[in-house]
Design an enzyme around this catalytic site. Structure first.
Site, PDB file in Angstrom:
ATOM      1  N   HIS A 124       0.858  -1.207   0.000  1.00  0.00           N
ATOM      2  CA  HIS A 124       0.000   0.000   0.000  1.00  0.00           C
ATOM      3  C   HIS A 124       0.881   1.240   0.000  1.00  0.00           C
ATOM      4  O   HIS A 124       0.758   2.080   0.900  1.00  0.00           O
ATOM      5  CB  HIS A 124      -0.918   0.038   1.235  1.00  0.00           C
ATOM      6  CG  HIS A 124      -1.996  -1.003   1.230  1.00  0.00           C
ATOM      7  ND1 HIS A 124      -2.667  -1.367   2.362  1.00  0.00           N
ATOM      8  CD2 HIS A 124      -2.515  -1.741   0.237  1.00  0.00           C
ATOM      9  CE1 HIS A 124      -3.566  -2.299   2.067  1.00  0.00           C
ATOM     10  NE2 HIS A 124      -3.482  -2.535   0.782  1.00  0.00           N
TER      11      HIS A 124
ATOM     12  N   HIS B 177     -11.374 -10.094  -5.945  1.00  0.00           N
ATOM     13  CA  HIS B 177     -11.059  -8.762  -5.388  1.00  0.00           C
ATOM     14  C   HIS B 177     -10.226  -8.003  -6.410  1.00  0.00           C
ATOM     15  O   HIS B 177      -9.263  -8.536  -6.942  1.00  0.00           O
ATOM     16  CB  HIS B 177     -10.286  -8.973  -4.082  1.00  0.00           C
ATOM     17  CG  HIS B 177      -9.850  -7.740  -3.379  1.00  0.00           C
ATOM     18  ND1 HIS B 177     -10.532  -6.548  -3.424  1.00  0.00           N
ATOM     19  CD2 HIS B 177      -8.775  -7.521  -2.560  1.00  0.00           C
ATOM     20  CE1 HIS B 177      -9.904  -5.655  -2.677  1.00  0.00           C
ATOM     21  NE2 HIS B 177      -8.838  -6.212  -2.161  1.00  0.00           N
TER      22      HIS B 177
ATOM     23  N   GLU C  65      -8.386  -5.235  -6.052  1.00  0.00           N
ATOM     24  CA  GLU C  65      -7.193  -4.460  -5.686  1.00  0.00           C
ATOM     25  C   GLU C  65      -6.017  -4.948  -6.527  1.00  0.00           C
ATOM     26  O   GLU C  65      -5.904  -6.129  -6.851  1.00  0.00           O
ATOM     27  CB  GLU C  65      -6.898  -4.580  -4.183  1.00  0.00           C
ATOM     28  CG  GLU C  65      -5.891  -3.533  -3.733  1.00  0.00           C
ATOM     29  CD  GLU C  65      -5.827  -3.345  -2.219  1.00  0.00           C
ATOM     30  OE1 GLU C  65      -6.525  -4.056  -1.474  1.00  0.00           O
ATOM     31  OE2 GLU C  65      -5.060  -2.457  -1.786  1.00  0.00           O
TER      32      GLU C  65
ATOM     33  N   HIS D  30     -12.031  -6.496   2.560  1.00  0.00           N
ATOM     34  CA  HIS D  30     -11.988  -5.152   3.126  1.00  0.00           C
ATOM     35  C   HIS D  30     -12.329  -4.045   2.109  1.00  0.00           C
ATOM     36  O   HIS D  30     -12.251  -2.870   2.437  1.00  0.00           O
ATOM     37  CB  HIS D  30     -10.590  -4.889   3.706  1.00  0.00           C
ATOM     38  CG  HIS D  30      -9.502  -4.851   2.639  1.00  0.00           C
ATOM     39  ND1 HIS D  30      -8.713  -3.738   2.469  1.00  0.00           N
ATOM     40  CD2 HIS D  30      -9.098  -5.720   1.693  1.00  0.00           C
ATOM     41  CE1 HIS D  30      -7.851  -3.934   1.488  1.00  0.00           C
ATOM     42  NE2 HIS D  30      -8.058  -5.131   0.997  1.00  0.00           N
TER      43      HIS D  30
ATOM     44  N   ASP E 224      -8.302 -11.940   0.474  1.00  0.00           N
ATOM     45  CA  ASP E 224      -7.521 -11.320   1.553  1.00  0.00           C
ATOM     46  C   ASP E 224      -7.874 -11.894   2.932  1.00  0.00           C
ATOM     47  O   ASP E 224      -7.016 -11.939   3.825  1.00  0.00           O
ATOM     48  CB  ASP E 224      -7.768  -9.810   1.586  1.00  0.00           C
ATOM     49  CG  ASP E 224      -6.972  -9.059   0.526  1.00  0.00           C
ATOM     50  OD1 ASP E 224      -5.931  -9.573   0.066  1.00  0.00           O
ATOM     51  OD2 ASP E 224      -7.391  -7.947   0.163  1.00  0.00           O
TER      52      ASP E 224
ATOM     53  N   TYR F 124      -2.267  -8.348  10.149  1.00  0.00           N
ATOM     54  CA  TYR F 124      -3.168  -8.031   9.033  1.00  0.00           C
ATOM     55  C   TYR F 124      -4.543  -7.641   9.558  1.00  0.00           C
ATOM     56  O   TYR F 124      -5.127  -6.636   9.149  1.00  0.00           O
ATOM     57  CB  TYR F 124      -3.277  -9.233   8.071  1.00  0.00           C
ATOM     58  CG  TYR F 124      -4.053  -8.879   6.840  1.00  0.00           C
ATOM     59  CD1 TYR F 124      -3.425  -8.305   5.739  1.00  0.00           C
ATOM     60  CD2 TYR F 124      -5.440  -9.037   6.789  1.00  0.00           C
ATOM     61  CE1 TYR F 124      -4.141  -7.919   4.631  1.00  0.00           C
ATOM     62  CE2 TYR F 124      -6.167  -8.647   5.690  1.00  0.00           C
ATOM     63  CZ  TYR F 124      -5.515  -8.096   4.611  1.00  0.00           C
ATOM     64  OH  TYR F 124      -6.245  -7.698   3.523  1.00  0.00           O
TER      65      TYR F 124
ATOM     66  N   HIS G  65      -2.987 -14.271   0.128  1.00  0.00           N
ATOM     67  CA  HIS G  65      -1.631 -13.947   0.616  1.00  0.00           C
ATOM     68  C   HIS G  65      -1.226 -14.981   1.659  1.00  0.00           C
ATOM     69  O   HIS G  65      -2.028 -15.342   2.529  1.00  0.00           O
ATOM     70  CB  HIS G  65      -1.594 -12.577   1.310  1.00  0.00           C
ATOM     71  CG  HIS G  65      -1.914 -11.419   0.426  1.00  0.00           C
ATOM     72  ND1 HIS G  65      -1.107 -11.009  -0.615  1.00  0.00           N
ATOM     73  CD2 HIS G  65      -2.951 -10.549   0.453  1.00  0.00           C
ATOM     74  CE1 HIS G  65      -1.650  -9.939  -1.189  1.00  0.00           C
ATOM     75  NE2 HIS G  65      -2.774  -9.642  -0.574  1.00  0.00           N
TER      76      HIS G  65
HETATM   77 FE1  FEO Z   1      -7.053  -6.009  -0.733  1.00  0.00          FE
HETATM   78 FE2  FEO Z   1      -4.479  -8.215  -1.119  1.00  0.00          FE
HETATM   79  O1  FEO Z   1      -5.584  -6.778  -1.586  1.00  0.00           O
END
Ligand code: FEO
Length: 399
Positions: free
Chosen positions: A22, A78, A80, A144, A163, A191, A224
């Protein structure tokens, strides 16, 4: 490529080098992985993607399992960019593939890549058949991002959770029973603390909803870190626990100091906490990692913040972690403040206002000490820490 089952493969990539995520918003001391999976059936599905710089490596991994042209379905849980970045290249190579995504996910993916793919919008309960087995979708908005969803593979009973339940943890292994689980949990709670805390009420609601489907879960495969193969529900139970105003009977002292006087106060307060029987951690807010501090704040029932007064306020170096605390909307925390001063001494009161604004319960008045603390004043600091510690313990005795 690694196998989860005879017909399910991990084709993700491992990023050992990344130390911030991020932008510089989240420290990743242990690196991370971008997990992606292939399910082979009569139809071939690819679940989740990787960050853009890892696209070539990812495509090579996929090619170890299937020809790209054989992929029928792409599932994007997702949008992102750490998961969708590689799709821009992939989808140019397989324009025939149907691209399954939530309604918000379609909007987010399109606004990031500006490409027309065969978008198939799905919602909670929708299913697609792969032949022998099915993929079932469950939307998980705000866990999220608004677009998040999870995908469940029947027959193999694998939940691809994106995530959720993930950890920024690079490893040469991919399963929880093959790694140092203490490290994994440290990354999982970090996290949760830094990303999911504001959404804790939603976490409980969504976990209840997913459990309500009564789907057997034999593996949880996040996007992840490691895959929960051994007792996968252990991480679900942890999420329930963390989402319920999690707190240990401990304290954290966060401080900055100019000429060591505020630090001396901090140490005297710490001795008081120890005398009360409360374990604590201390962070010099400039020298400590912000996300590690937040993880300790998440774990502790009590948070004590200190700064000297400068220009009628607290040191600006104290502000970043305070802002993060405010944004994360912690619940059920106790707070107190302190600081050294030379003349006007506003800092403890202003820090207190900040903690009150962050919904902390202030349990004792802020402590200000003029210039170098005397032995008598250090005793006062000790008593300040001791009474705060006793208050923490009293909260747990009530339960
Ligand atoms: Fe919300 Fe691993 O990206």
């Amino acid at each position: 490529m690694k196998k989860l089952r005879d017909n399910v493969y991990w084709v993700g990539t491992t990023d050992w080098a990344i130390k911030y995520f991020h932008g510089f918003g989240y420290s990743t001391h242990r690196g991370t992985t971008y997990n992606s999976y292939i399910v082979k059936d009569e139809k071939i599905a690819l679940i989740d993607g990787v960050w853009g710089p890892f696209t070539e490596e990812w495509l090579e991994k996929i090619a170890e399992v299937v020809d790209l042209a054989e992929i029928d379905y792409v599932i994007c849980n997702h949008a992102e960019t750490d998961h969708s970045g590689g799709f821009a290249t992939l989808m140019q190579k397989i324009p025939h593939a149907k691209f399954f995504v939530s309604a918000k996910g379609k909007e987010h993916v399109y606004k990031q890549h500006h490409q027309e793919w065969d978008f198939q919008v799905v919602k909670t309960g929708d299913k697609i058949s792969l032949g022998k087995n099915e993929l079932v979708f469950v939307e998980t908005p705000m866990l999220h991002w608004p677009d998040n969803m999870v995908t469940y593979l029947t027959g193999e009973n694998i939940l691809f959770s994106n995530d959720a339940f993930g950890q920024h943890y690079a490893s040469s292994s991919i399963f929880n029973d093959e790694v140092d689980i203490t490290e994994v949990y440290q990354e999982a709670i970090k996290y949760y603390a830094n990303i999911l805390t504001p959404f804790s009420k939603l976490v409980v609601k969504k976990l209840d909803e997913i459990q309500g489907f009564n789907l057997p879960v034999e593996m949880i495969a996040p996007s992840h870190g490691i895959i929960w193969r051994d007792n996968p529900m252990q991480i679900v139970e942890k999420y329930y626990h963390w989402a319920s105003e999690y707190a240990e009977p401990t304290a954290v002292i966060l401080y900055d100091t100019m000429w060591d006087n505020t630090e001396k106060i901090a140490h005297a307060i710490a001795k008081g906490l120890a005398a009360a029987g409360v374990d604590y951690k201390m962070h010099h807010v400039v020298k400590s990692d912000k996300n590690d501090m937040i993880t300790d704040v998440f774990k502790a029932k009590g948070v004590i913040v200190g700064s000297p007064t400068i220009n009628s306020r607290y040191l600006p170096t104290t502000a970043p972690v305070l802002e993060e605390i405010r944004c994360l909307k912690f619940a059920g925390k106790l707070g107190a403040t302190f600081g050294s001063y030379g003349w006007s001494g506003e800092s403890p009161k202003l820090l207190q206002e900040h903690l009150t604004g962050s919904k902390f319960e202030i349990v004792q008045d802020g402590l200000g000490i003029k210039f170098t603390p005397t032995e008598e004043e250090l005793t006062k600091c000790f008593e300040f820490g001791k009474s705060f510690g006793e208050r923490i313990l009293a909260e747990f005795e009530k339960k």
